[in-house]
Design a protein around this motif. Structure first.
Motif, mmCIF file in Angstrom:
data_model
loop_
_atom_site.group_PDB
_atom_site.id
_atom_site.type_symbol
_atom_site.label_atom_id
_atom_site.label_comp_id
_atom_site.label_asym_id
_atom_site.label_seq_id
_atom_site.Cartn_x
_atom_site.Cartn_y
_atom_site.Cartn_z
ATOM 1 N N LEU A 18 -19.795 -122.544 -50.732
ATOM 2 C CA LEU A 18 -18.476 -122.528 -50.090
ATOM 3 C C LEU A 18 -17.601 -121.388 -50.605
ATOM 4 O O LEU A 18 -16.894 -120.738 -49.827
ATOM 5 C CB LEU A 18 -17.769 -123.886 -50.298
ATOM 6 C CG LEU A 18 -16.384 -124.008 -49.664
ATOM 7 C CD1 LEU A 18 -16.432 -123.765 -48.153
ATOM 8 C CD2 LEU A 18 -15.780 -125.383 -49.962
ATOM 9 N N ASP A 62 -16.051 -119.007 -67.075
ATOM 10 C CA ASP A 62 -16.411 -120.427 -67.129
ATOM 11 C C ASP A 62 -15.097 -121.192 -66.971
ATOM 12 O O ASP A 62 -14.261 -121.205 -67.883
ATOM 13 C CB ASP A 62 -17.074 -120.741 -68.475
ATOM 14 C CG ASP A 62 -17.412 -122.223 -68.609
ATOM 15 O OD1 ASP A 62 -16.923 -123.034 -67.790
ATOM 16 O OD2 ASP A 62 -18.146 -122.567 -69.555
ATOM 17 N N VAL A 112 -15.812 -128.852 -65.804
ATOM 18 C CA VAL A 112 -15.805 -127.883 -64.701
ATOM 19 C C VAL A 112 -14.945 -128.390 -63.544
ATOM 20 O O VAL A 112 -14.013 -127.708 -63.086
ATOM 21 C CB VAL A 112 -17.253 -127.617 -64.196
ATOM 22 C CG1 VAL A 112 -17.229 -126.650 -63.008
ATOM 23 C CG2 VAL A 112 -18.134 -127.072 -65.321
ATOM 24 N N ALA A 188 -17.810 -133.902 -46.715
ATOM 25 C CA ALA A 188 -19.023 -134.674 -47.006
ATOM 26 C C ALA A 188 -20.123 -133.662 -47.365
ATOM 27 O O ALA A 188 -19.828 -132.498 -47.640
ATOM 28 C CB ALA A 188 -19.384 -135.504 -45.779
HETATM 29 N N1 LIG Z 1 -22.181 -128.960 -50.970
HETATM 30 C C1 LIG Z 1 -21.664 -130.157 -50.786
HETATM 31 O O1 LIG Z 1 -22.284 -131.060 -50.174
HETATM 32 C C2 LIG Z 1 -20.258 -130.443 -51.285
HETATM 33 C C3 LIG Z 1 -19.578 -131.558 -50.771
HETATM 34 C C4 LIG Z 1 -18.279 -131.804 -51.218
HETATM 35 C C5 LIG Z 1 -17.684 -130.971 -52.146
HETATM 36 N N2 LIG Z 1 -18.376 -129.892 -52.635
HETATM 37 C C6 LIG Z 1 -17.706 -129.039 -53.622
HETATM 38 O O2 LIG Z 1 -17.667 -127.713 -53.136
HETATM 39 C C7 LIG Z 1 -17.457 -126.826 -54.258
HETATM 40 C C8 LIG Z 1 -18.370 -125.632 -54.122
HETATM 41 O O3 LIG Z 1 -19.711 -126.056 -54.345
HETATM 42 P P1 LIG Z 1 -20.912 -125.616 -53.391
HETATM 43 O O4 LIG Z 1 -21.300 -126.819 -52.611
HETATM 44 O O5 LIG Z 1 -20.584 -124.358 -52.709
HETATM 45 O O6 LIG Z 1 -22.084 -125.425 -54.491
HETATM 46 P P2 LIG Z 1 -22.747 -124.114 -55.092
HETATM 47 O O7 LIG Z 1 -23.577 -124.576 -56.233
HETATM 48 O O8 LIG Z 1 -23.416 -123.349 -54.004
HETATM 49 O O9 LIG Z 1 -21.496 -123.270 -55.605
HETATM 50 C C9 LIG Z 1 -20.797 -123.634 -56.780
HETATM 51 C C10 LIG Z 1 -20.459 -122.359 -57.559
HETATM 52 O O10 LIG Z 1 -19.744 -122.751 -58.744
HETATM 53 C C11 LIG Z 1 -20.248 -121.946 -59.812
HETATM 54 N N3 LIG Z 1 -20.005 -122.595 -61.102
HETATM 55 C C12 LIG Z 1 -20.662 -123.649 -61.660
HETATM 56 N N4 LIG Z 1 -20.169 -123.914 -62.878
HETATM 57 C C13 LIG Z 1 -19.163 -123.046 -63.105
HETATM 58 C C14 LIG Z 1 -18.269 -122.821 -64.168
HETATM 59 N N5 LIG Z 1 -18.313 -123.573 -65.294
HETATM 60 N N6 LIG Z 1 -17.366 -121.843 -64.057
HETATM 61 C C15 LIG Z 1 -17.310 -121.061 -62.946
HETATM 62 N N7 LIG Z 1 -18.138 -121.205 -61.903
HETATM 63 C C16 LIG Z 1 -19.051 -122.185 -61.973
HETATM 64 C C17 LIG Z 1 -21.729 -121.804 -59.518
HETATM 65 O O11 LIG Z 1 -22.330 -120.730 -60.222
HETATM 66 C C18 LIG Z 1 -21.705 -121.609 -58.014
HETATM 67 O O12 LIG Z 1 -21.607 -120.232 -57.687
HETATM 68 C C19 LIG Z 1 -17.694 -127.677 -55.509
HETATM 69 O O13 LIG Z 1 -16.451 -128.021 -56.091
HETATM 70 C C20 LIG Z 1 -18.393 -128.914 -54.971
HETATM 71 O O14 LIG Z 1 -18.198 -130.027 -55.794
HETATM 72 C C21 LIG Z 1 -19.643 -129.606 -52.218
#
Ligand SMILES: NC(=O)c1ccc[n+]([C@@H]2O[C@H](COP(=O)([O-])OP(=O)(O)OC[C@H]3O[C@@H](n4cnc5c(N)ncnc54)[C@H](O)[C@@H]3O)[C@@H](O)[C@H]2O)c1
Length: 279
Positions: A18, A62, A112, A188
């Motif tokens: 995202l 981080d 995080v 979701a």
């Molecule tokens: N994918 C889903 O189904 C979903 C649903 C609801 C909410 N979310 C939320 O969306 C957000 C984005 O996640 P995503 O789904 O794109 O996953 P993703 O794993 O593709 O992206 C998450 C990013 O966060 C980075 N990251 C992890 N730990 C970190 C830290 N300590 N410091 C800085 N960066 C860090 C990762 O390297 C990665 O680039 C998150 O908050 C996740 O909880 C995702």
């Protein structure tokens, strides 16, 4: 803020999923970007996808570390002199029964998902208030921040916290008639790298839930089956920001699940399992 052109977007977790898609949408709108992540290669890939000429600064951060997020804010203001959209988006997930979750699970995920957002607010909001421009803090929570999912208590606690944190911040900024708004994103499942969060898990917090695997497989399958893409979610989010909307729920089904939970509370009945197949 109607015209995003030349404004500044800060995006944590900008190296994947995202965060990457939000970076693309913001760049398409002509914004200048500060992208942060722990994944250097992911950040470089995001940059390679941006339209030519995008003014972008990247930083290894981080978000669980207050001083690292503070350094991101310093670097952003040194480079651009302002921040207008701050996406506190970086997140990780763990799975497994509550009673076998480890203290490392709790410390990592809350560090995080919750403290990352807290640090973002603490480092950026004072600067944004002082700058005086209109702006918005956009925190990525989840549908798991509005419902309670078995096998995901650690993640749910972190995301419920982000929802209430965002609501409190909204009330505070509204009371002072600030030009800053707040949004909270509650999607979701959608397909990203989140099911592979362990790739970012620090060695000193490596002790994972011994019964996590079965639940993790369920989450992985649900993510793979996600109806909307990260691109879809990012477009929905940008439209909602344009409308100055606080709650952003891109999935229609999420509204129904939230309503069921609210009814459970109001009618003081047992909680409905949001993962149970419909009766
Ligand atoms: N994918 C889903 O189904 C979903 C649903 C609801 C909410 N979310 C939320 O969306 C957000 C984005 O996640 P995503 O789904 O794109 O996953 P993703 O794993 O593709 O992206 C998450 C990013 O966060 C980075 N990251 C992890 N730990 C970190 C830290 N300590 N410091 C800085 N960066 C860090 C990762 O390297 C990665 O680039 C998150 O908050 C996740 O909880 C995702």
């Amino acid at each position: 803020m109607d015209d995003l052109n030349n404004r500044v977007a800060v995006i944590t977790g900008g190296g994947s999923g995202l965060g990457r898609e939000l970076a693309l949408r913001c760049a398409d709108a002509g914004m200048r970007l500060a992208l942060a992540d722990v994944d250097e290669a992911g950040l470089s890939e995001t940059v390679s996808l941006l339209p030519e000429g995008t003014d972008v600064v990247t930083r290894l951060v981080d978000v669980s570390k207050a001083d690292a997020v503070e350094a991101l804010a310093t670097a952003t203001y040194e480079r651009f002199g302002a921040a207008h959209l701050v996406f506190n988006n970086a997140g990780v997930a763990v799975s497994g029964p509550t009673w076998t979750s480890t203290t490392d699970d709790w410390n990592w995920v809350l560090g995080v998902n919750l403290m990352g957002v807290v640090h973002g607010i603490r480092s950026f909001v004072p600067r944004m208030l002082e700058g005086g421009d209109p702006g918005r803090i956009i925190n990525t929570a989840s549908l798991a921040g509005l419902t309670s999912v078995p096998g995901s208590s650690v993640y749910c606690v972190s995301k419920h916290s982000v929802v209430t944190l965002s609501e409190c911040l909204h009330h505070e900024l509204t009371a002072m008639q600030s030009k800053l708004g707040v949004s909270v994103i509650c999607p979701a499942f959608f397909k990203t790298g989140i099911a592979d969060s362990e790739r970012n898990r620090p060695a000193h917090l490596a002790d994972a839930n011994p019964l996590g695997e079965e639940y993790a497989q369920f989450v992985k399958a649900a993510i793979e089956a996600g109806r909307l893409s990260a691109g879809d979610i990012s477009r929905f989010v940008m439209d909602a920001i344009g409308e100055k909307r606080f709650y952003i729920l891109p999935h229609g089904g999420a509204i129904k699940q939230t309503e069921v939970r609210m009814r459970d509370i109001l009618e003081q009945r047992d909680p409905t399992n949001p993962m149970a197949p419909p009766a």
